[in-house]
Design a protein around this motif. Sequence first.
Motif, mmCIF file in Angstrom:
data_model
loop_
_atom_site.group_PDB
_atom_site.id
_atom_site.type_symbol
_atom_site.label_atom_id
_atom_site.label_comp_id
_atom_site.label_asym_id
_atom_site.label_seq_id
_atom_site.Cartn_x
_atom_site.Cartn_y
_atom_site.Cartn_z
ATOM 1 N N LEU A 1 14.217 4.242 -0.810
ATOM 2 C CA LEU A 1 14.304 2.969 -1.523
ATOM 3 C C LEU A 1 14.724 1.896 -0.541
ATOM 4 N N GLU A 2 13.919 0.848 -0.463
ATOM 5 C CA GLU A 2 14.253 -0.276 0.414
ATOM 6 C C GLU A 2 13.969 -1.570 -0.332
ATOM 7 N N GLY A 3 15.041 -2.274 -0.697
ATOM 8 C CA GLY A 3 14.884 -3.556 -1.375
ATOM 9 C C GLY A 3 14.127 -3.423 -2.685
ATOM 10 N N ARG A 4 12.999 -4.120 -2.770
ATOM 11 C CA ARG A 4 12.228 -4.177 -4.016
ATOM 12 C C ARG A 4 11.245 -3.027 -4.163
ATOM 13 N N PHE A 5 11.194 -2.129 -3.168
ATOM 14 C CA PHE A 5 10.121 -1.138 -3.131
ATOM 15 C C PHE A 5 10.636 0.299 -3.015
ATOM 16 N N LEU A 6 9.831 1.211 -3.565
ATOM 17 C CA LEU A 6 9.968 2.634 -3.285
ATOM 18 C C LEU A 6 8.935 2.951 -2.214
ATOM 19 N N HIS A 7 9.408 3.371 -1.026
ATOM 20 C CA HIS A 7 8.504 3.725 0.069
ATOM 21 C C HIS A 7 8.167 5.201 -0.043
ATOM 22 N N VAL A 8 6.875 5.508 0.024
ATOM 23 C CA VAL A 8 6.394 6.891 -0.098
ATOM 24 C C VAL A 8 5.557 7.212 1.135
ATOM 25 N N GLY B 1 9.185 -3.440 -9.950
ATOM 26 C CA GLY B 1 9.024 -4.227 -11.166
ATOM 27 C C GLY B 1 7.652 -4.065 -11.781
ATOM 28 N N SER B 2 6.599 -4.254 -10.970
ATOM 29 C CA SER B 2 5.227 -4.245 -11.476
ATOM 30 C C SER B 2 4.523 -2.909 -11.300
ATOM 31 N N GLY B 3 5.030 -2.054 -10.375
ATOM 32 C CA GLY B 3 4.333 -0.810 -10.079
ATOM 33 C C GLY B 3 3.160 -1.003 -9.137
ATOM 34 N N ASN B 4 2.936 -2.241 -8.632
ATOM 35 C CA ASN B 4 1.842 -2.500 -7.708
ATOM 36 C C ASN B 4 2.150 -1.883 -6.344
ATOM 37 N N ILE B 5 1.087 -1.606 -5.577
ATOM 38 C CA ILE B 5 1.232 -0.818 -4.342
ATOM 39 C C ILE B 5 0.669 -1.574 -3.143
ATOM 40 N N LEU B 6 1.398 -1.516 -2.029
ATOM 41 C CA LEU B 6 0.905 -1.960 -0.728
ATOM 42 C C LEU B 6 0.897 -0.759 0.201
ATOM 43 N N ARG B 7 -0.089 -0.690 1.096
ATOM 44 C CA ARG B 7 -0.140 0.430 2.046
ATOM 45 C C ARG B 7 -0.136 -0.082 3.475
ATOM 46 N N THR B 8 0.422 0.750 4.342
ATOM 47 C CA THR B 8 0.468 0.428 5.767
ATOM 48 C C THR B 8 -0.942 0.545 6.348
ATOM 49 N N PRO B 9 -1.205 -0.086 7.494
ATOM 50 C CA PRO B 9 -0.198 -0.730 8.354
ATOM 51 C C PRO B 9 -0.025 -2.221 8.097
ATOM 52 N N ASN B 10 -0.879 -2.818 7.257
ATOM 53 C CA ASN B 10 -0.852 -4.286 7.152
ATOM 54 C C ASN B 10 -0.604 -4.757 5.723
ATOM 55 N N ASP B 11 0.143 -3.963 4.967
ATOM 56 C CA ASP B 11 0.448 -4.304 3.559
ATOM 57 C C ASP B 11 -0.826 -4.617 2.764
ATOM 58 N N GLY C 1 2.871 9.355 2.800
ATOM 59 C CA GLY C 1 1.791 10.311 2.602
ATOM 60 C C GLY C 1 1.300 10.821 3.944
ATOM 61 N N ASP C 2 0.259 11.627 3.918
ATOM 62 C CA ASP C 2 -0.318 12.123 5.171
ATOM 63 C C ASP C 2 -1.292 11.110 5.771
ATOM 64 N N ARG C 3 -1.869 10.264 4.936
ATOM 65 C CA ARG C 3 -2.809 9.255 5.419
ATOM 66 C C ARG C 3 -2.094 7.954 5.796
ATOM 67 N N HIS C 4 -1.203 7.507 4.908
ATOM 68 C CA HIS C 4 -0.523 6.225 5.084
ATOM 69 C C HIS C 4 0.886 6.324 4.518
#
Length: 826
Positions: free
Chosen positions: A745-752, A764-774, A754-757
């Motif tokens: 848990l970091e700030g507003r996000f749950l960081h997960v 709050g919204s459940g929306n997702i950003l993925r690495t490397p460029n959000d 995975g094997d790919r990213h």
Amino acid sequence: MGEIQRYKELVGRRVAEDDLEGLAVDLLKAAVANQGNWAGLWDGVLDRVRRLPPEGRSRVADGLVAQYHSEQAGPKARENALILLGIVSRDLPPHDRLLAERLALLDQIARQHSFWYSAHYENLVEAELAAGRPIPPAVVATVRRSVTHAYQNEDLLRTAKKLTEPPVNVGEAWADQALSDAADDSDWQALLAHAATATAAKPNAKWDQRATTLTTALSTSLGPDRVRETVLTWLALVGRPRTLELERGTYEPDVNSAYDPYNANALRGLAWLLSLLPPHPDTARALGALVETSLKKVAGLGPRNPKVANAGVNALARIDSEAALAELARLATRVTYKNTLKLLDAALETRAAALGLSREEIEELAVPAYGLTEVGRAEHRFGEVTAVLEVQGTKAVLTWRNASGKAVKSVPAAVRRDHAEDLKELKAAAKDIDKMLSAQSERLDRQFLADRTWSYATWRERYLDHPLVGTLARRLLWTVDGTTVGHAEGALRTLADTPVTEGTEVRLWHPVDHTPAEIVAWRDWLERHGVTQPFKQAHREVYLLTDAERATGTYSNRFAAHVLRQHQFHSLAAVRGWRNKLRLAVDDEAPPPSRNLPRWGLRAEYWIEGDGGADYSDITDSGSYLRLRTDQVRFYPIDAPENSAHCGGGEYRMWLRDGAEPVEPLPLTDIPPLVLSEVLRDVDLFVGVASVGNDPTWQDGGPGGRFQEYWTSYGFGELNQSAETRRLLLDRLIPRLAIADRCTLEGRFLHVKGDRHTYKIHLGSGNILRTPNDQYLCIVPKSAPASPQTGYLPYEGDRMLAVILSKAMMLAADTKITDPTILSQL
């Protein structure tokens, strides 16, 4: 007017010239020109034709046949020729002119919901009646439905009255079954026909007397329970898909999901009829289900049929039984349609007054035990087999043990064979418990603002030790004479686990009255004892006055500048006890959504306005805005004049009558902290659920990209109070997850990881950003996501928590994802 007069004169001239075949040509030209609309003054033209002697009308009819077969006649002209043929042939000897074509048009009419009175299709029906041919039941149904807007066509009304068979319209599952059951029994047919006469709001003495006579005759021949059982099998089919689908126009409501209006009268009559029979639990269940089914929304229409729902409530109110009272009390917590809710309130108030009780007390006493012999549990013997009915969380679970006490997976064959009726009642009781648990949970959740107190003995009887309500009450926190207690290990206990066995006054505990340290301690206590609360109480969000609100003084902007889906907001507001009016894209005003708080003498308002876009393209076919924009929250004295503003936006103004003076909004500092917290919690719920920022498919900003900035700021912005609560809970849950080593848990996000990213899920919204460029990752959750196995949860009902956890489980194993839509983004 000039056109009509010209045709009247033309009719006279053709008659004088004895050119009746030419008159047929003129009539058909007029029909095509006025699009087959012979209503109003045009009816005078037809009157001239009807007054012709029979031999003259026969010649006009022959002329119409000739025109029908002419090469220049198009589809509209041919249809109008058939209608005119029926009009001029009225009262003539039966004829076979264009018989096949007339029957084909009747078949087409049978697939319509109704026709406009000016179409004069009843003349086709009259021709068939004159020829002695039966009218197809589906055509009868269309004619009956058309009568609802036939106030300018007396001919249609007269024709409809001749169509006495079948007693109800075909095309609905329940009606088809009723007609099948009544096919060879004149008594049943008479009962159905009488039920269809239930057109008033309530039955009168004459209606009841006839219904009693009919049911008595059937009960005498079939047995006292057969009438009830048969009618209940019909009601069980109400709301099923139509057996004869109707054609739907482009801008028409979903007529195939609505009730047939003629059959709706019959349903009202059947509900009233059931209330005249001896009381039975099955009757109360069926009427309660009829109310809820009748209030389900239909696209473009709203509730299916509030009149049928109201008839169900009136029927329940006439039944003097515990089961009927329980249904009224349950429905009062579930129904949001204003007029039906008024009837429910009136029925409960009447019953309370008759017993010398308050409305709150009657609701408490109305909850049955449903056969439970102890809190949340009952055992039933069926020969050597034992059925165990237990309440587990929000559900009643039925399990079986054989003679040796060993659990068996399914209902033993001997029970199904020898105890069929008892088994049926037990299963029905389990379903009743599920419904009532949900209703009572919502009722208890509303008790915070009711600020109720109970004597200790009364509270134990109606709450803690009640066989059903006790399963909820024992998972909540209470204060007994100011001391907070919870139930664990068979007793009420303090924070130090000291038993509490007596007291004087009991209240429902609310965190706003307690220090953060005490709140955290009680959360730990609940976890230590494995108590999952039926709704957020110990973890309930608390909304305290902010510096910004102290500065604004009389209003809160905490939930302003949001974009909400209007219909979802409207439904949520009704569930939480707020009054709201849908905003239509018309030149009209509406009051703000408001909630009356009689215990405190206050009214809360949430100011909103419709948003239809620059070109008003964001509205429904029925003219309501798809979305709303939000503004201030204010408080007024409960009897203050109402504010209102234009539906499409603008300044709210107080509507003053009879020289009344304007009333200023109350300072927020004067609002009791519990009231402020609960009202703002409601508003936070509206935003948290109905905001377009929660829609994962709106990364492009919705229509025209208008909401791009809002969607981004909401979908990935600062957490609201409920999301902060979710974050605190996840902080405790994550170490117990199978994927704990992949989550942080970091700030507003749950960081997960995975094997790919690596992925960031907004809390709050459940929306997702993925690495490397959000980069945004769109995953649309199921309507009811399964709750991942997380072990202990402190409360029920947080759908977004389930969404976040299910997404986390999926993304932690991202190499196992098979969904092509998701894979294409990875």
